[in-house]
Write a protein that holds these residues in place. Structure first.
Motif, mmCIF file in Angstrom:
data_model
loop_
_atom_site.group_PDB
_atom_site.id
_atom_site.type_symbol
_atom_site.label_atom_id
_atom_site.label_comp_id
_atom_site.label_asym_id
_atom_site.label_seq_id
_atom_site.Cartn_x
_atom_site.Cartn_y
_atom_site.Cartn_z
ATOM 1 N N ARG A 32 0.872 -1.179 0.000
ATOM 2 C CA ARG A 32 0.000 0.000 0.000
ATOM 3 C C ARG A 32 0.898 1.214 0.000
ATOM 4 O O ARG A 32 1.820 1.318 0.808
ATOM 5 N N SER A 33 0.624 2.148 -0.887
ATOM 6 C CA SER A 33 1.397 3.392 -0.911
ATOM 7 C C SER A 33 0.898 4.322 0.185
ATOM 8 O O SER A 33 -0.176 4.110 0.762
ATOM 9 N N ALA A 34 1.668 5.369 0.466
ATOM 10 C CA ALA A 34 1.254 6.364 1.451
ATOM 11 C C ALA A 34 -0.017 7.073 1.006
ATOM 12 O O ALA A 34 -0.757 7.599 1.824
ATOM 13 N N LYS A 35 -0.296 7.056 -0.305
ATOM 14 C CA LYS A 35 -1.514 7.667 -0.846
ATOM 15 C C LYS A 35 -2.717 6.744 -0.712
ATOM 16 O O LYS A 35 -3.817 7.108 -1.093
ATOM 17 N N GLY A 36 -2.502 5.518 -0.208
ATOM 18 C CA GLY A 36 -3.594 4.583 -0.019
ATOM 19 C C GLY A 36 -3.869 3.679 -1.198
ATOM 20 O O GLY A 36 -4.863 2.964 -1.217
ATOM 21 N N GLU A 37 -3.000 3.679 -2.202
ATOM 22 C CA GLU A 37 -3.186 2.807 -3.355
ATOM 23 C C GLU A 37 -2.763 1.382 -2.985
ATOM 24 O O GLU A 37 -1.775 1.186 -2.288
ATOM 25 N N LEU A 38 -3.500 0.406 -3.463
ATOM 26 C CA LEU A 38 -3.137 -0.990 -3.307
ATOM 27 C C LEU A 38 -2.337 -1.379 -4.537
ATOM 28 O O LEU A 38 -2.815 -1.242 -5.668
ATOM 29 N N ILE A 39 -1.120 -1.861 -4.330
ATOM 30 C CA ILE A 39 -0.209 -2.182 -5.430
ATOM 31 C C ILE A 39 -0.003 -3.697 -5.457
ATOM 32 O O ILE A 39 0.404 -4.288 -4.457
ATOM 33 N N VAL A 40 -0.301 -4.297 -6.592
ATOM 34 C CA VAL A 40 -0.094 -5.728 -6.795
ATOM 35 C C VAL A 40 1.129 -5.862 -7.698
ATOM 36 O O VAL A 40 1.078 -5.523 -8.879
ATOM 37 N N ASN A 41 2.235 -6.321 -7.120
ATOM 38 C CA ASN A 41 3.487 -6.439 -7.860
ATOM 39 C C ASN A 41 3.612 -7.815 -8.493
ATOM 40 O O ASN A 41 3.371 -8.826 -7.832
ATOM 41 N N LEU A 80 5.019 1.670 7.444
ATOM 42 C CA LEU A 80 5.846 2.870 7.591
ATOM 43 C C LEU A 80 5.151 3.943 8.422
ATOM 44 O O LEU A 80 3.945 4.180 8.240
ATOM 45 N N PRO A 81 5.888 4.600 9.308
ATOM 46 C CA PRO A 81 5.309 5.672 10.120
ATOM 47 C C PRO A 81 4.736 6.813 9.282
ATOM 48 O O PRO A 81 3.776 7.454 9.690
ATOM 49 N N GLY A 82 5.300 7.053 8.094
ATOM 50 C CA GLY A 82 4.818 8.124 7.226
ATOM 51 C C GLY A 82 3.655 7.697 6.347
ATOM 52 O O GLY A 82 3.244 8.433 5.461
ATOM 53 N N GLY A 83 3.126 6.510 6.576
ATOM 54 C CA GLY A 83 2.043 5.984 5.753
ATOM 55 C C GLY A 83 2.564 4.946 4.789
ATOM 56 O O GLY A 83 3.738 4.935 4.435
ATOM 57 N N GLY A 84 1.720 4.070 4.392
ATOM 58 C CA GLY A 84 2.091 3.039 3.438
ATOM 59 C C GLY A 84 2.583 1.768 4.113
ATOM 60 O O GLY A 84 3.051 1.783 5.255
ATOM 61 N N ASP A 85 2.433 0.688 3.393
ATOM 62 C CA ASP A 85 2.918 -0.629 3.801
ATOM 63 C C ASP A 85 3.800 -1.097 2.654
ATOM 64 O O ASP A 85 3.293 -1.461 1.594
ATOM 65 N N ARG A 86 5.116 -1.071 2.882
ATOM 66 C CA ARG A 86 6.060 -1.272 1.790
ATOM 67 C C ARG A 86 6.994 -2.433 2.032
ATOM 68 O O ARG A 86 7.332 -2.758 3.166
ATOM 69 N N GLU A 107 5.959 -10.084 14.482
ATOM 70 C CA GLU A 107 5.324 -11.177 13.753
ATOM 71 C C GLU A 107 4.486 -10.700 12.571
ATOM 72 O O GLU A 107 4.448 -11.352 11.541
ATOM 73 N N LYS A 108 3.781 -9.591 12.745
ATOM 74 C CA LYS A 108 2.926 -9.080 11.670
ATOM 75 C C LYS A 108 3.763 -8.174 10.767
ATOM 76 O O LYS A 108 4.914 -8.474 10.506
ATOM 77 N N PHE A 109 3.185 -7.094 10.270
ATOM 78 C CA PHE A 109 3.931 -6.137 9.469
ATOM 79 C C PHE A 109 4.559 -5.146 10.440
ATOM 80 O O PHE A 109 3.844 -4.318 11.029
ATOM 81 N N PRO A 110 5.876 -5.231 10.665
ATOM 82 C CA PRO A 110 6.502 -4.385 11.676
ATOM 83 C C PRO A 110 6.206 -2.898 11.441
ATOM 84 O O PRO A 110 6.420 -2.384 10.342
ATOM 85 N N PRO A 111 5.728 -2.197 12.482
ATOM 86 C CA PRO A 111 5.426 -0.768 12.355
ATOM 87 C C PRO A 111 6.701 0.063 12.553
ATOM 88 O O PRO A 111 6.875 0.747 13.563
ATOM 89 N N ILE A 112 7.572 -0.015 11.561
ATOM 90 C CA ILE A 112 8.878 0.628 11.672
ATOM 91 C C ILE A 112 9.429 0.832 10.265
ATOM 92 O O ILE A 112 9.163 0.029 9.373
ATOM 93 N N TYR A 137 10.088 6.060 2.021
ATOM 94 C CA TYR A 137 11.019 5.586 3.054
ATOM 95 C C TYR A 137 11.704 6.771 3.746
ATOM 96 O O TYR A 137 11.785 6.818 4.971
ATOM 97 N N ILE A 138 12.192 7.715 2.961
ATOM 98 C CA ILE A 138 12.858 8.900 3.539
ATOM 99 C C ILE A 138 11.888 9.656 4.440
ATOM 100 O O ILE A 138 12.239 10.054 5.547
ATOM 101 N N ASN A 139 10.656 9.856 3.990
ATOM 102 C CA ASN A 139 9.652 10.565 4.786
ATOM 103 C C ASN A 139 9.307 9.822 6.073
ATOM 104 O O ASN A 139 8.750 10.404 7.000
#
Length: 188
Positions: A32-41, A80-86, A107-112, A137-139
């Motif tokens: 998920r991007s910081a903009k809330g988009e769901l990305i299927v890679n 990510l603290p700045g938004g998004g799940d990367r 265990e889950k998606f680390p909030p870091i 990532y920088i943000n």
């Protein structure tokens, strides 16, 4: 194959729902991007997969010697603290920061945000979305990031509060103060 980006503007997808979506669709690499988009890679091909494995191996070997942190593969999603799940191609977190997380958070998606990431542009990747991902990532607190671009024989180096530095192959990349003593020789 290009990534599929789904806009979730009017859909509220909670962190728990995103976690379950990823667990139910393990064959897909979702972000998920910081903009809330769901990305299927899409999956990467053999050449990119081999280079990615090499990068992770080199980082892991350095970390085995220094014992300064934890290394993560491209299968790990970070909240990510700045938004998004990367999910970077390779990531590293200082040991004390990792140990500060609870067992459930680990265990889950680390909030870091990782301290260091590598993104490797595959043949089918567009450069701009990868650059936007590096900026996320920088943000979010990234200390050092490398966007390796074999197609253009360049690396974009990301550091907080600095302009992106672009260097050409061949290059010996330094882990600087973030990864003391780590050197990556490019091209791989």
């Amino acid at each position: 194959m290009m990534p599929v980006i789904l806009s979730l503007d009017t859909v509220e997808l909670t962190d728990e729902q995103f976690w379950r979506l990823c667990q139910q669709n393990r064959d897909w690499q979702l972000e998920r991007s910081a903009k809330g988009e769901l990305i299927v890679n899409p999956p990467v091909g053999g050449t990119s997969g081999n280079k990615e494995a090499g990068l992770i191996s080199l980082l892991w070997l350095w970390n085995q010697q220094t014992r300064l942190g934890k290394v993560f593969s491209s299968s790990t999603i970070f909240k990510l603290p700045g938004g998004g799940d990367r999910s970077p191609d390779a990531a590293w977190i200082k040991l004390e920061r990792w140990q500060a997380l609870s067992e459930e958070e680990q265990e889950k998606f680390p909030p870091i945000c990782p301290d260091f990431v590598i993104e490797l542009r595959s043949r089918t990747d567009q450069l701009k979305p990868l650059e936007e991902k590096m900026q996320e990532y920088i943000n979010s607190g990234l200390l050092l990031g490398w966007l390796i671009n074999p197609q253009d024989k360049q690396v974009e180096i990301y550091r907080p509060n600095q302009a992106v530095e672009v260097v050409n192959f061949p290059i010996d990349l330094s882990g600087e103060e973030v990864l003391p003593g780590f050197i990556l020789k490019l091209p791989l």
